[in-house]
Write a protein that holds these residues in place. Structure first.
Motif, PDB file in Angstrom:
ATOM      1  N   ALA A  23     -59.153  -6.405  55.749  1.00 55.01           N
ATOM      2  CA  ALA A  23     -58.714  -4.983  55.863  1.00 55.01           C
ATOM      3  C   ALA A  23     -58.328  -4.569  57.212  1.00 55.01           C
ATOM      4  N   GLY A  24     -57.549  -5.724  57.948  1.00 60.55           N
ATOM      5  CA  GLY A  24     -56.833  -5.565  59.204  1.00 60.55           C
ATOM      6  C   GLY A  24     -55.448  -4.714  58.783  1.00 60.55           C
ATOM      7  N   VAL A  25     -54.485  -4.851  59.653  1.00 57.20           N
ATOM      8  CA  VAL A  25     -53.313  -4.207  59.665  1.00 57.20           C
ATOM      9  C   VAL A  25     -52.446  -4.629  58.274  1.00 57.20           C
ATOM     10  N   MET A  26     -52.375  -6.051  58.058  1.00 55.88           N
ATOM     11  CA  MET A  26     -51.624  -6.346  56.776  1.00 55.88           C
ATOM     12  C   MET A  26     -52.598  -6.097  55.425  1.00 55.88           C
ATOM     13  N   GLY A  27     -53.626  -6.407  55.660  1.00 59.74           N
ATOM     14  CA  GLY A  27     -54.663  -6.226  54.286  1.00 59.74           C
ATOM     15  C   GLY A  27     -54.768  -4.646  53.800  1.00 59.74           C
ATOM     16  N   VAL A  28     -54.653  -3.633  54.909  1.00 60.05           N
ATOM     17  CA  VAL A  28     -54.324  -2.207  54.833  1.00 60.05           C
ATOM     18  C   VAL A  28     -53.074  -1.835  54.051  1.00 60.05           C
ATOM     19  N   GLY A  29     -51.905  -2.554  54.406  1.00 56.67           N
ATOM     20  CA  GLY A  29     -50.626  -2.291  54.016  1.00 56.67           C
ATOM     21  C   GLY A  29     -50.668  -2.911  52.593  1.00 56.67           C
ATOM     22  N   VAL A  30     -51.094  -3.899  52.166  1.00 59.12           N
ATOM     23  CA  VAL A  30     -51.176  -4.503  51.077  1.00 59.12           C
ATOM     24  C   VAL A  30     -51.816  -3.525  50.200  1.00 59.12           C
ATOM     25  N   ALA A  31     -53.123  -3.411  50.390  1.00 63.65           N
ATOM     26  CA  ALA A  31     -53.843  -2.399  49.530  1.00 63.65           C
ATOM     27  C   ALA A  31     -53.099  -1.126  49.076  1.00 63.65           C
ATOM     28  N   GLN A  32     -52.626  -0.505  50.297  1.00 67.21           N
ATOM     29  CA  GLN A  32     -51.992   0.800  50.203  1.00 67.21           C
ATOM     30  C   GLN A  32     -50.941   0.792  49.117  1.00 67.21           C
ATOM     31  N   ASN A  33     -50.056  -0.183  49.463  1.00 67.42           N
ATOM     32  CA  ASN A  33     -48.667  -0.666  48.611  1.00 67.42           C
ATOM     33  C   ASN A  33     -49.275  -0.715  47.011  1.00 67.42           C
ATOM     34  N   LEU A  34     -50.228  -1.496  47.059  1.00 69.90           N
ATOM     35  CA  LEU A  34     -50.773  -2.058  45.421  1.00 69.90           C
ATOM     36  C   LEU A  34     -51.457  -0.623  44.873  1.00 69.90           C
ATOM     37  N   ALA A  35     -52.175   0.141  45.482  1.00 70.34           N
ATOM     38  CA  ALA A  35     -52.548   1.312  44.860  1.00 70.34           C
ATOM     39  C   ALA A  35     -51.752   2.275  44.554  1.00 70.34           C
ATOM     40  N   GLN A  36     -50.532   2.410  45.525  1.00 68.66           N
ATOM     41  CA  GLN A  36     -49.495   3.525  45.294  1.00 68.66           C
ATOM     42  C   GLN A  36     -48.552   2.931  43.916  1.00 68.66           C
ATOM     43  N   THR A  37     -48.667   1.554  43.688  1.00 70.10           N
ATOM     44  CA  THR A  37     -47.964   1.202  42.557  1.00 70.10           C
ATOM     45  C   THR A  37     -48.737   1.096  41.124  1.00 70.10           C
ATOM     46  N   GLY A  38     -49.916   1.686  41.217  1.00 68.27           N
ATOM     47  CA  GLY A  38     -50.814   1.713  40.171  1.00 68.27           C
ATOM     48  C   GLY A  38     -51.742   0.686  39.891  1.00 68.27           C
ATOM     49  N   HIS A  39     -51.907  -0.303  40.642  1.00 66.95           N
ATOM     50  CA  HIS A  39     -52.888  -1.317  40.567  1.00 66.95           C
ATOM     51  C   HIS A  39     -54.405  -0.909  40.990  1.00 66.95           C
ATOM     52  N   ARG A  40     -55.257  -1.470  40.452  1.00 69.09           N
ATOM     53  CA  ARG A  40     -56.774  -1.344  40.787  1.00 69.09           C
ATOM     54  C   ARG A  40     -56.801  -2.532  41.900  1.00 69.09           C
ATOM     55  N   VAL A  41     -57.398  -2.069  43.099  1.00 72.15           N
ATOM     56  CA  VAL A  41     -57.483  -2.809  44.351  1.00 72.15           C
ATOM     57  C   VAL A  41     -59.045  -3.014  44.411  1.00 72.15           C
ATOM     58  N   VAL A  42     -59.560  -4.202  44.825  1.00 71.28           N
ATOM     59  CA  VAL A  42     -60.773  -4.440  45.658  1.00 71.28           C
ATOM     60  C   VAL A  42     -60.480  -4.953  47.032  1.00 71.28           C
ATOM     61  N   LEU A  43     -60.756  -4.317  48.026  1.00 71.09           N
ATOM     62  CA  LEU A  43     -60.490  -4.485  49.276  1.00 71.09           C
ATOM     63  C   LEU A  43     -61.609  -5.000  50.204  1.00 71.09           C
ATOM     64  N   LEU A  44     -61.707  -6.162  50.439  1.00 77.29           N
ATOM     65  CA  LEU A  44     -62.848  -6.597  51.129  1.00 77.29           C
ATOM     66  C   LEU A  44     -62.621  -6.999  52.437  1.00 77.29           C
ATOM     67  N   HIS A 153     -45.784 -14.330  52.567  1.00 78.94           N
ATOM     68  CA  HIS A 153     -45.841 -13.737  53.859  1.00 78.94           C
ATOM     69  C   HIS A 153     -45.077 -12.411  53.759  1.00 78.94           C
ATOM     70  N   PHE A 154     -46.049 -11.344  53.585  1.00 80.15           N
ATOM     71  CA  PHE A 154     -45.860  -9.797  53.672  1.00 80.15           C
ATOM     72  C   PHE A 154     -45.186  -9.744  55.193  1.00 80.15           C
ATOM     73  N   MET A 155     -44.407  -8.520  55.242  1.00 79.39           N
ATOM     74  CA  MET A 155     -43.911  -8.149  56.722  1.00 79.39           C
ATOM     75  C   MET A 155     -44.548  -6.922  56.868  1.00 79.39           C
ATOM     76  N   ASN A 156     -44.618  -6.348  58.081  1.00 76.82           N
ATOM     77  CA  ASN A 156     -45.123  -5.164  58.456  1.00 76.82           C
ATOM     78  C   ASN A 156     -44.162  -3.972  58.740  1.00 76.82           C
ATOM     79  N   PRO A 157     -44.296  -2.914  58.340  1.00 79.33           N
ATOM     80  CA  PRO A 157     -45.256  -2.316  57.424  1.00 79.33           C
ATOM     81  C   PRO A 157     -45.173  -2.582  56.058  1.00 79.33           C
ATOM     82  N   VAL A 158     -46.111  -3.058  55.302  1.00 81.77           N
ATOM     83  CA  VAL A 158     -45.957  -3.591  53.937  1.00 81.77           C
ATOM     84  C   VAL A 158     -45.393  -2.705  52.955  1.00 81.77           C
ATOM     85  N   PRO A 159     -45.667  -1.478  53.159  1.00 84.05           N
ATOM     86  CA  PRO A 159     -44.977  -0.639  52.112  1.00 84.05           C
ATOM     87  C   PRO A 159     -43.513  -0.241  52.324  1.00 84.05           C
TER      88      PRO A 159
END
Length: 306
Positions: A23-44, A153-159
């Motif tokens: 749940a660092g910078v990249m994990g936050v961006g990935v989780a946010q992007n996924l939730a915004q696009t309708g996915h259920r997300v488990v962030l650890l 390899h996602f880039m920042n900011p992910v969304p």
């Protein structure tokens, strides 16, 4: 050759629940992007404190930083947050159809994660390593499913970034690549598939550029401000190499260079002593509030898993 359990994910494999490790910078961006696009997300992450900071950061992005999404009229922030489960344990990953791992760029840290994922996740789940430099083939060897391991390899900011460097390991199957591209499409992104050598395409070039710019600061060739101004004004880059290093995280830059140096045995990847000194001093860039430039308030707390 590893003992591969062949079970290629097919085009009908649902991708409903996505596990996100770190749940660092990249994990936050990935989780946010996924939730915004309708996915259920488990962030650890390993720390409740980091997870609380991650939740606050996502909520802040959704409420006050509309530029983090290109989709106007999207779901309200509360609905997006409801799609994310925050956890310090791996048990919820038993429902994950796909996992994106964002742990810090240290082999020892990542190596401890994949056997746990392998044990907990369902057999059809694919694992995507969000890594800058570490070999995907090596990561796949830490599992019993190397055919279902790839790099993203996602880039920042992910969304905001529309393209993801997608890395095929030695054993990565075509079915896994197809599933990964479908997964990225569901996030509103395109994957560009490249082959597996440390650093891949982007970071074999970018880490050298940032490192050399830091050498120029240390050698007194120019200030960080002037180096970046040259790249922005002369080459049309949106951001100079020093500011880019601060954005990525100077600790991540250092760890990536160390991986590249060890992988290629090439002195061109030797980290600049000034970079190492700044990391030792805790000046990691935007996420700590100060790197080569001052940013004031630090970003969401550094992730324990990422």
């Amino acid at each position: 050759m590893p003992d591969i359990e062949q079970s290629d994910p097919g085009p009908s494999t649902p991708l409903r629940t996505i596990g996100v490790v770190g749940a660092g910078v990249m994990g936050v961006g990935v989780a946010q992007n996924l939730a915004q696009t309708g996915h259920r997300v488990v962030l650890l992450d390993l720390s409740d404190h980091v997870l609380a900071a991650a939740r606050a950061e996502i909520e802040r992005n959704l409420r006050f930083h509309g530029f983090f999404t290109k989709q106007k009229g999207g779901p309200p922030p509360a609905e997006v947050l409801e799609r994310i489960t925050f956890t310090t344990g791996y048990a919820p990953f038993a429902d994950a159809d796909f996992v994106v791992e964002n742990a810090t760029e240290k082999v020892a840290v990542k190596q401890g994660i994949y056997p746990v994922l392998d044990e907990v996740c369902p057999p059809h789940a694919c694992f995507a390593a969000n890594t800058s430099c570490i070999s995907i083939t090596r990561i796949g060897g830490w599992t019993r499913r190397p055919d279902r391991v790839l790099g993203m390899h996602f880039m920042n900011p992910v969304p905001l970034k529309p393209v993801v460097e997608t890395i095929r390991g030695f054993y990565t199957s075509q079915g896994t690549i197809d599933t990964a591209l479908r997964f990225l499409g569901q996030m509103g992104k395109e994957g560009i598939v490249v082959n597996d050598l440390p650093g891949f395409v982007s970071n074999r070039v970018l880490m050298l550029t940032i490192n050399e710019a830091i050498w120029e600061v240390m050698d007194g060739v120019a200030s960080a401000e002037d180096i970046d101004r040259i790249f922005v004004t002369c080459f049309g880059h949106k951001m100079g190499p020093i500011a880019t290093g601060d954005l990525i995280g100077l600790d991540t830059i250092l760890y990536s260079l160390e991986v590249l140096y060890d992988s290629y045995n090439d002195p061109k990847f030797r980290p600049c002593p000034l970079l190492r000194k700044m990391v030792d001093a805790g000046l990691h860039g935007r996420k700590t509030g100060r790197g080569f430039f001052d940013y004031g308030v630090p970003a969401a707390g550094a992730s324990a898993a990422a």
